[in-house]
Design a protein around this motif. Structure first.
Motif, PDB file in Angstrom:
ATOM      1  N   HIS A 185     -12.730   0.901   0.149  1.00 46.72           N
ATOM      2  CA  HIS A 185     -12.532   2.332  -0.095  1.00 46.72           C
ATOM      3  C   HIS A 185     -11.435   2.618  -1.128  1.00 46.72           C
ATOM      4  O   HIS A 185     -11.464   3.648  -1.781  1.00 46.72           O
ATOM      5  CB  HIS A 185     -12.260   3.084   1.221  1.00 46.72           C
ATOM      6  N   ASP A 186     -10.472   1.719  -1.266  1.00 49.02           N
ATOM      7  CA  ASP A 186      -9.400   1.930  -2.251  1.00 49.02           C
ATOM      8  C   ASP A 186      -9.548   1.027  -3.466  1.00 49.02           C
ATOM      9  O   ASP A 186      -8.553   0.762  -4.161  1.00 49.02           O
ATOM     10  CB  ASP A 186      -8.030   1.697  -1.606  1.00 49.02           C
TER      11      ASP A 186
ATOM     12  N   ASP B  82      -9.358   4.722   7.417  1.00 44.10           N
ATOM     13  CA  ASP B  82      -8.347   4.619   6.358  1.00 44.10           C
ATOM     14  C   ASP B  82      -6.963   4.971   6.937  1.00 44.10           C
ATOM     15  O   ASP B  82      -5.992   4.220   6.782  1.00 44.10           O
ATOM     16  CB  ASP B  82      -8.749   5.591   5.234  1.00 44.10           C
TER      17      ASP B  82
ATOM     18  N   TYR C 291       0.869  -1.178   0.000  1.00 38.91           N
ATOM     19  CA  TYR C 291       0.000   0.000   0.000  1.00 38.91           C
ATOM     20  C   TYR C 291       0.903   1.223   0.000  1.00 38.91           C
ATOM     21  O   TYR C 291       1.753   1.387   0.871  1.00 38.91           O
ATOM     22  CB  TYR C 291      -0.916  -0.003   1.228  1.00 38.91           C
TER      23      TYR C 291
ATOM     24  N   HIS D 158      -4.347  -3.294   4.276  1.00 41.76           N
ATOM     25  CA  HIS D 158      -4.819  -1.934   4.547  1.00 41.76           C
ATOM     26  C   HIS D 158      -6.348  -1.852   4.506  1.00 41.76           C
ATOM     27  O   HIS D 158      -6.978  -1.265   5.389  1.00 41.76           O
ATOM     28  CB  HIS D 158      -4.203  -0.965   3.535  1.00 41.76           C
TER      29      HIS D 158
HETATM   30 FE    FE Z   1      -6.773   3.927   1.924  1.00 42.91          FE
END
Ligand code: FE
Length: 183
Positions: free
Chosen positions: A53-54, A155, A19, A29
């Protein structure tokens, strides 16, 4: 292909990558972000948002080395769009807003900026720096801005090497149930 199959395939292909600038993989992550969402008792839709979210990073090609970034890749927009086709706005909106949420927190929470990781400070500049007062007002008109701020904090927390979390497989039923709720 079911939503959970799609998600597992994306993580299988790209999740093992480091990440950006951190000591965890992309998979670790995102599992950690979901872990912190669950610890706070977040709604199922927000746990899914944290887990994915990513996803924008997984579906687009970005240079491996963060220092090679010339422009921001807008992974939150790419990811938000991908999620909006599969889940309700309760999932996709916080994801779409999770980068603006960082700019928002940098402008409104004095202690926030000092806690950012070096890599996160570097991307902040590409992302436009802290919000100005007009941008803050616009952001607070978004229906799910508070959820985006919560997501942002999970996050930021999800960068702990070796933290024990649930497996991706264990989220399959939650992913399917949350996707089904949209239809
Ligand atoms: Fe993130």
């Amino acid at each position: 292909m079911s939503v959970s199959d799609e998600v597992v395939a994306l993580f299988d292909a790209r999740g093992a990558e480091a990440y950006f600038g951190e000591s965890v993989s992309t998979l670790e992550h995102m599992l950690q972000a979901a872990h912190f969402a669950e610890l706070e008792g977040a709604a199922a839709s927000l746990v899914v948002a944290a887990l994915l979210h990513d996803v924008g990073h997984l579906i687009q090609n970005a240079p491996d080395d963060i220092t090679e970034w010339r422009t921001d890749a807008h992974h939150e927009v790419v990811g938000g769009r991908w999620l909006a086709k599969r889940f309700s706005a309760e999932v996709s909106d916080p994801v779409r807003l999770h980068v603006p949420a960082k700019r928002y927190l940098c402008a409104t929470d004095d202690s926030y900026f000092t806690r950012l990781s070096p890599a996160s400070v570097m991307t902040l500049k590409l992302q436009g720096g802290p919000m100005n007062s007009d941008e803050i007002a616009t952001f607070e008109r978004e229906p799910r801005w508070r959820e985006a701020v919560s997501l942002r904090r999970w996050d930021d927390a999800g960068k702990i090497a070796g933290l024990k979390t649930r497996s991706l497989e264990s989220y399959r039923s939650l992913l399917e149930a949350t996707a089904a709720a949209r239809r």
